[in-house]
Design an enzyme around this catalytic site. Sequence first.
Site, PDB file in Angstrom:
ATOM      1  N   CYS A   2       0.867  -1.167   0.000  1.00 38.27           N
ATOM      2  CA  CYS A   2       0.000   0.000   0.000  1.00 38.27           C
ATOM      3  C   CYS A   2       0.910   1.225   0.000  1.00 38.27           C
ATOM      4  O   CYS A   2       1.597   1.494   0.981  1.00 38.27           O
ATOM      5  CB  CYS A   2      -0.909   0.021   1.219  1.00 38.27           C
ATOM      6  SG  CYS A   2      -2.006   1.470   1.276  1.00 38.27           S
ATOM      7  N   GLU A 114      -3.334   0.962  -6.768  1.00 35.47           N
ATOM      8  CA  GLU A 114      -2.249   0.031  -7.041  1.00 35.47           C
ATOM      9  C   GLU A 114      -1.975   0.034  -8.536  1.00 35.47           C
ATOM     10  O   GLU A 114      -2.895   0.161  -9.347  1.00 35.47           O
ATOM     11  CB  GLU A 114      -2.592  -1.379  -6.557  1.00 35.47           C
ATOM     12  CG  GLU A 114      -1.416  -2.321  -6.514  1.00 35.47           C
ATOM     13  CD  GLU A 114      -0.271  -1.783  -5.663  1.00 35.47           C
ATOM     14  OE1 GLU A 114       0.638  -1.167  -6.252  1.00 35.47           O
ATOM     15  OE2 GLU A 114      -0.298  -1.973  -4.442  1.00 35.47           O
TER      16      GLU A 114
END
Length: 271
Positions: A2, A114
């Site tokens: 993350c 992402e």
Amino acid sequence: MCGRYASSRGPGDLAEVFGIEKWEPEEALAPDFNVAPTKEVYAILDRPLKDAEDPAPVRQLRTLKWGLVPSWSKTPEGGARMINARAETVHEKPSYRRAFASRRCVLPADGYYEWVTAPEERQLEVEGKKKRPRKQPYFVTPADGSVFAMAGLYEFWRDKTLPDEHPLAWWVTCTVITTEAETAPLAVAPAEGPRALADIHPRMPLMLTPDRWDAWLDPSRTDVDDLRPLLEPPPAGLMRAYPVSTAVSNVRNNGPELLKELDGPEEGTLF
């Protein structure tokens, strides 16, 4: 992993969702659609109030710096590299194990970004046979529109170069726990491109479902063997993912337009 996420909900909304009892208006943050490491972020934690006579923990909304600095660090310089902790080893790594035992938090988000990393492309990069491609970013968020509650840890660090009364004498920092990305089909997948989170990236933030919030935040639970089951991934099929503009790749860009769903990957990107 993350490395970037979106957080647009305010203290009022978060208080209602998480049962927050205490938050400081002066710590309120503006909506942030491109949260990056070292930024100030919201964290929910159970902890006794400072200088309170009652030692009972109170659920609080606090503002912390993203990038954990262990209490024993000589300087805070490594915090920018410690934005993630792996669920598989967080209980034993020196930088995280003490926080895992007693300083756990929830980091609320709308979802996370992402960038797709196809295995064959990564291998070509490693071998030096291909320049780094322009990768397509995806936004991953709960399919039902609920808060994405990321498992996190927080830590205190004392800057010994400053006097006790200095407002920056204490740093409070945090990290996001990650786990293996789901290989099961997404609840809602894009029309073209990845069908599962693992097709985008091999890691993902560990999402805590509401039935785990109280146990995760409870500071009286310190036994590692008792805590480790809380690191199990959530049930599969709760998430959706969709392509967004490559503008999110520049941390200077920030606004709700970053969450706009594209019809398909941008031209010239992977997937």
